[in-house]
Motif scaffolding. Structure first.
Motif, PDB file in Angstrom:
ATOM      1  N   ILE A   1      -7.609   7.231  -5.697  1.00  0.00           N
ATOM      2  CA  ILE A   1      -7.372   6.719  -4.347  1.00  0.00           C
ATOM      3  C   ILE A   1      -8.294   7.446  -3.373  1.00  0.00           C
ATOM      4  CG2 ILE A   1      -5.644   6.138  -2.621  1.00  0.00           C
ATOM      5  CD1 ILE A   1      -3.475   6.609  -4.646  1.00  0.00           C
ATOM      6  N   ASP A   2      -8.973   6.682  -2.527  1.00  0.00           N
ATOM      7  CA  ASP A   2     -10.007   7.220  -1.644  1.00  0.00           C
ATOM      8  C   ASP A   2      -9.561   7.332  -0.187  1.00  0.00           C
ATOM      9  OD1 ASP A   2     -11.648   7.279  -3.828  1.00  0.00           O
ATOM     10  OD2 ASP A   2     -13.269   6.116  -2.931  1.00  0.00           O
ATOM     11  N   ASP A   3     -10.255   8.194   0.519  1.00  0.00           N
ATOM     12  CA  ASP A   3     -10.267   8.353   1.976  1.00  0.00           C
ATOM     13  C   ASP A   3      -9.044   9.114   2.493  1.00  0.00           C
ATOM     14  OD1 ASP A   3     -12.648   6.999   1.854  1.00  0.00           O
ATOM     15  OD2 ASP A   3     -11.850   5.112   2.638  1.00  0.00           O
ATOM     16  N   GLY A   4      -7.966   8.425   2.864  1.00  0.00           N
ATOM     17  CA  GLY A   4      -6.786   9.093   3.390  1.00  0.00           C
ATOM     18  C   GLY A   4      -6.442   8.766   4.819  1.00  0.00           C
ATOM     19  N   TRP A   5      -6.959   7.649   5.341  1.00  0.00           N
ATOM     20  CA  TRP A   5      -6.684   7.289   6.732  1.00  0.00           C
ATOM     21  C   TRP A   5      -5.208   6.970   6.953  1.00  0.00           C
ATOM     22  CZ3 TRP A   5     -10.324   8.705   9.858  1.00  0.00           C
ATOM     23  CH2 TRP A   5     -11.676   8.672   9.458  1.00  0.00           C
ATOM     24  N   GLU A   6      -4.596   6.259   6.027  1.00  0.00           N
ATOM     25  CA  GLU A   6      -3.195   5.847   6.198  1.00  0.00           C
ATOM     26  C   GLU A   6      -2.288   6.753   5.379  1.00  0.00           C
ATOM     27  OE1 GLU A   6      -2.483   3.659   8.345  1.00  0.00           O
ATOM     28  OE2 GLU A   6      -4.459   2.746   8.700  1.00  0.00           O
ATOM     29  N   LYS A   7      -1.125   7.072   5.945  1.00  0.00           N
ATOM     30  CA  LYS A   7      -0.230   8.068   5.335  1.00  0.00           C
ATOM     31  C   LYS A   7       1.198   7.528   5.335  1.00  0.00           C
ATOM     32  CE  LYS A   7      -3.440  11.444   7.268  1.00  0.00           C
ATOM     33  NZ  LYS A   7      -4.305  10.410   7.890  1.00  0.00           N
ATOM     34  N   ASP A   8       1.545   6.798   4.310  1.00  0.00           N
ATOM     35  CA  ASP A   8       2.868   6.175   4.176  1.00  0.00           C
ATOM     36  C   ASP A   8       3.816   7.171   3.508  1.00  0.00           C
ATOM     37  OD1 ASP A   8       5.079   4.674   3.546  1.00  0.00           O
ATOM     38  OD2 ASP A   8       4.013   3.201   2.321  1.00  0.00           O
ATOM     39  N   PRO A   9       4.831   7.680   4.203  1.00  0.00           N
ATOM     40  CA  PRO A   9       5.732   8.670   3.602  1.00  0.00           C
ATOM     41  C   PRO A   9       6.426   8.165   2.343  1.00  0.00           C
ATOM     42  CG  PRO A   9       6.060   8.556   5.970  1.00  0.00           C
ATOM     43  CD  PRO A   9       5.173   7.397   5.606  1.00  0.00           C
ATOM     44  N   ALA A  10       6.739   6.884   2.303  1.00  0.00           N
ATOM     45  CA  ALA A  10       7.434   6.336   1.136  1.00  0.00           C
ATOM     46  C   ALA A  10       6.569   6.422  -0.110  1.00  0.00           C
ATOM     47  CB  ALA A  10       7.843   4.889   1.404  1.00  0.00           C
ATOM     48  N   PHE A  11       5.251   6.408   0.072  1.00  0.00           N
ATOM     49  CA  PHE A  11       4.365   6.476  -1.077  1.00  0.00           C
ATOM     50  C   PHE A  11       4.482   7.826  -1.785  1.00  0.00           C
ATOM     51  CE2 PHE A  11       0.038   7.302  -2.868  1.00  0.00           C
ATOM     52  CZ  PHE A  11       0.122   6.374  -3.895  1.00  0.00           C
ATOM     53  N   VAL A  12       4.660   8.902  -1.039  1.00  0.00           N
ATOM     54  CA  VAL A  12       4.835  10.220  -1.657  1.00  0.00           C
ATOM     55  C   VAL A  12       6.091  10.220  -2.515  1.00  0.00           C
ATOM     56  CG1 VAL A  12       5.091  12.691  -1.235  1.00  0.00           C
ATOM     57  CG2 VAL A  12       3.648  11.312   0.278  1.00  0.00           C
TER      58      VAL A  12
ATOM     59  N   PHE B   1      -6.131   4.259   0.467  1.00  0.00           N
ATOM     60  CA  PHE B   1      -4.899   4.397   1.240  1.00  0.00           C
ATOM     61  C   PHE B   1      -4.854   3.305   2.308  1.00  0.00           C
ATOM     62  CE2 PHE B   1      -5.200   8.676  -0.514  1.00  0.00           C
ATOM     63  CZ  PHE B   1      -3.875   8.945  -0.833  1.00  0.00           C
ATOM     64  N   ASN B   2      -3.694   2.660   2.441  1.00  0.00           N
ATOM     65  CA  ASN B   2      -3.572   1.565   3.393  1.00  0.00           C
ATOM     66  C   ASN B   2      -2.149   1.528   3.960  1.00  0.00           C
ATOM     67  OD1 ASN B   2      -1.840  -0.667   2.025  1.00  0.00           O
ATOM     68  ND2 ASN B   2      -3.270  -0.047   0.407  1.00  0.00           N
ATOM     69  N   PRO B   3      -1.910   0.763   5.020  1.00  0.00           N
ATOM     70  CA  PRO B   3      -0.598   0.783   5.680  1.00  0.00           C
ATOM     71  C   PRO B   3       0.547   0.269   4.813  1.00  0.00           C
ATOM     72  CG  PRO B   3      -2.259  -0.142   7.134  1.00  0.00           C
ATOM     73  CD  PRO B   3      -2.892  -0.032   5.781  1.00  0.00           C
ATOM     74  N   HIS B   4       0.235  -0.516   3.777  1.00  0.00           N
ATOM     75  CA  HIS B   4       1.280  -1.093   2.921  1.00  0.00           C
ATOM     76  C   HIS B   4       1.205  -0.480   1.522  1.00  0.00           C
ATOM     77  CE1 HIS B   4       1.554  -3.939   6.181  1.00  0.00           C
ATOM     78  NE2 HIS B   4       0.272  -4.230   6.031  1.00  0.00           N
ATOM     79  N   MET B   5       0.932   0.800   1.481  1.00  0.00           N
ATOM     80  CA  MET B   5       0.612   1.468   0.231  1.00  0.00           C
ATOM     81  C   MET B   5       1.715   1.349  -0.817  1.00  0.00           C
ATOM     82  SD  MET B   5      -2.042   3.116  -0.753  1.00  0.00           S
ATOM     83  CE  MET B   5      -2.556   4.040  -2.183  1.00  0.00           C
ATOM     84  N   THR B   6       2.947   1.562  -0.417  1.00  0.00           N
ATOM     85  CA  THR B   6       4.028   1.601  -1.404  1.00  0.00           C
ATOM     86  C   THR B   6       4.223   0.240  -2.067  1.00  0.00           C
ATOM     87  OG1 THR B   6       5.112   3.351  -0.138  1.00  0.00           O
ATOM     88  CG2 THR B   6       6.450   2.181  -1.759  1.00  0.00           C
ATOM     89  N   ALA B   7       4.317  -0.825  -1.283  1.00  0.00           N
ATOM     90  CA  ALA B   7       4.498  -2.162  -1.853  1.00  0.00           C
ATOM     91  C   ALA B   7       3.290  -2.562  -2.695  1.00  0.00           C
ATOM     92  CB  ALA B   7       4.735  -3.180  -0.740  1.00  0.00           C
ATOM     93  N   ASP B   8       2.098  -2.282  -2.199  1.00  0.00           N
ATOM     94  CA  ASP B   8       0.879  -2.623  -2.942  1.00  0.00           C
ATOM     95  C   ASP B   8       0.832  -1.875  -4.266  1.00  0.00           C
ATOM     96  OD1 ASP B   8       0.195  -4.218  -0.851  1.00  0.00           O
ATOM     97  OD2 ASP B   8      -1.429  -2.940  -0.104  1.00  0.00           O
ATOM     98  N   PHE B   9       1.260  -0.629  -4.236  1.00  0.00           N
ATOM     99  CA  PHE B   9       1.196   0.179  -5.450  1.00  0.00           C
ATOM    100  C   PHE B   9       2.217  -0.286  -6.478  1.00  0.00           C
ATOM    101  CE2 PHE B   9       0.515   4.102  -7.835  1.00  0.00           C
ATOM    102  CZ  PHE B   9      -0.841   4.301  -7.602  1.00  0.00           C
ATOM    103  N   GLU B  10       3.371  -0.696  -6.017  1.00  0.00           N
ATOM    104  CA  GLU B  10       4.367  -1.268  -6.944  1.00  0.00           C
ATOM    105  C   GLU B  10       3.778  -2.484  -7.657  1.00  0.00           C
ATOM    106  OE1 GLU B  10       7.299  -0.265  -7.845  1.00  0.00           O
ATOM    107  OE2 GLU B  10       8.335   0.767  -6.218  1.00  0.00           O
ATOM    108  N   ARG B  11       3.061  -3.326  -6.927  1.00  0.00           N
ATOM    109  CA  ARG B  11       2.432  -4.502  -7.524  1.00  0.00           C
ATOM    110  C   ARG B  11       1.387  -4.087  -8.573  1.00  0.00           C
ATOM    111  NH1 ARG B  11       0.551  -6.770  -3.084  1.00  0.00           N
ATOM    112  NH2 ARG B  11       2.440  -7.979  -2.763  1.00  0.00           N
ATOM    113  N   LEU B  12       0.593  -3.078  -8.236  1.00  0.00           N
ATOM    114  CA  LEU B  12      -0.422  -2.591  -9.178  1.00  0.00           C
ATOM    115  C   LEU B  12       0.220  -2.034 -10.439  1.00  0.00           C
ATOM    116  CD1 LEU B  12      -3.278  -1.715 -10.014  1.00  0.00           C
ATOM    117  CD2 LEU B  12      -2.927   0.366  -8.654  1.00  0.00           C
TER     118      LEU B  12
END
Length: 272
Positions: A96-107, A236-247
């Motif tokens: 995962i690159d960059d780090g602009w968006e920081k979704d707490p649920a993703f952690v 990293f993106n604003p919808h990280m958790t939902a997107d990652f579940e899909r992945l």
């Protein structure tokens, strides 16, 4: 059967960089600012035609015009460029690159499901909240180097490239207790000077990728399936958790699982 990890060899990208050319892969152009796009292109060499893809090309590979790439002494072997890891297991590697968006649920997702990740962080993107990425590190993620400000490195002198690579490695060492040893060049763009600067900053390898993931969906390089050993690029993106579940669902559906790259590459890549 694929060879074991200790036989990792230079990829076509390595040959490209060693020839003094700008190399491969990224989903963003230098003008694209902070927002990743859904496109990428595959690196090519001078020895074969590039394969067609369904994605948009990143900055075109060109012969380096950086004088430093022709005048600096070659003080030892350059770090290899890796876009695929030879494995015997049905595993893939999520980066995962960059780090602009920081979704707490993703952690929480990464921690609770023990998902192995490699993070290539840009200091300009994470400096407002180093603690967020400390949480991911405590959940098991590797923190690696994606430069200070995300520049197009082949346009810079050796001294500037070295500053862009060394400075975040120094910062992450102080912040997180371990020094990065892997570099991902912004836009995937490297030349021989980049590899020299990476080596002189203590980088043991330069990481590329095979597949790009946008909004949880994979843009395949060929066919419609992942291959064991593929490196996946996510931002990293604003919808990280939902997107990652899909992945994760797609990876599992194909009979694969995410793995920690540290377990499949030789230990020398992780010694600072």
């Amino acid at each position: 059967m694929a060879p074991p990890a200790r036989t990792v060899t230079a990829t076509a990208c390595t040959l490209l960089a060693a020839g003094g050319l700008t190399a491969c892969h990224d989903t963003r152009s230098p003008q694209a600012g902070r927002s990743p796009t859904a496109s990428a292109s595959r690196g090519t060499t001078r020895h074969r035609r590039p394969r067609s893809t369904r994605t948009t090309a990143r900055p075109k590979a060109t012969r380096s015009t950086n004088p430093a790439s022709r005048t600096l002494p070659d003080d030892g072997p350059l770090p290899p460029v890796i876009s695929h890891v030879p494995v015997r297991s049905r595993v893939v590697f999520i980066t995962i690159d960059d780090g602009w968006e920081k979704d707490p649920a993703f952690v929480r997702l990464v921690r609770d499901r023990r998902i192995p990740l490699t993070l290539f962080l840009t200091n300009a993107a994470i400096k407002d909240d180093y603690g967020y990425f400390g949480g991911l590190r405590r959940a098991g993620a590797l923190i690696e180097d994606h430069t200070m400000t995300h520049p197009y490195l082949p346009k810079l002198s050796y001294a500037r490239q070295r500053e862009e690579i060394c400075a975040p490695a120094d910062i992450y060492t102080r912040r997180y207790g371990t020094r990065p040893t892997l570099l991902r060049a912004p836009y995937g763009a490297t030349d021989r000077t980049t590899l020299r600067a990476a080596r002189d900053c203590g980088m043991k390898a330069v990481f590329f990728w095979r597949e790009v993931v946008t909004n949880g969906r994979i843009a395949y390089q060929s066919g419609r399936r992942l291959r064991p050993g593929d490196i996946l690029l996510v931002h990293f993106n604003p919808h990280m958790t939902a997107d990652f579940e899909r992945l994760l669902h797609t990876i599992a559906e194909q009979g694969l699982r995410p793995a920690a790259v540290r377990r499949y590459l030789p230990a020398r890549y992780f010694r600072s």
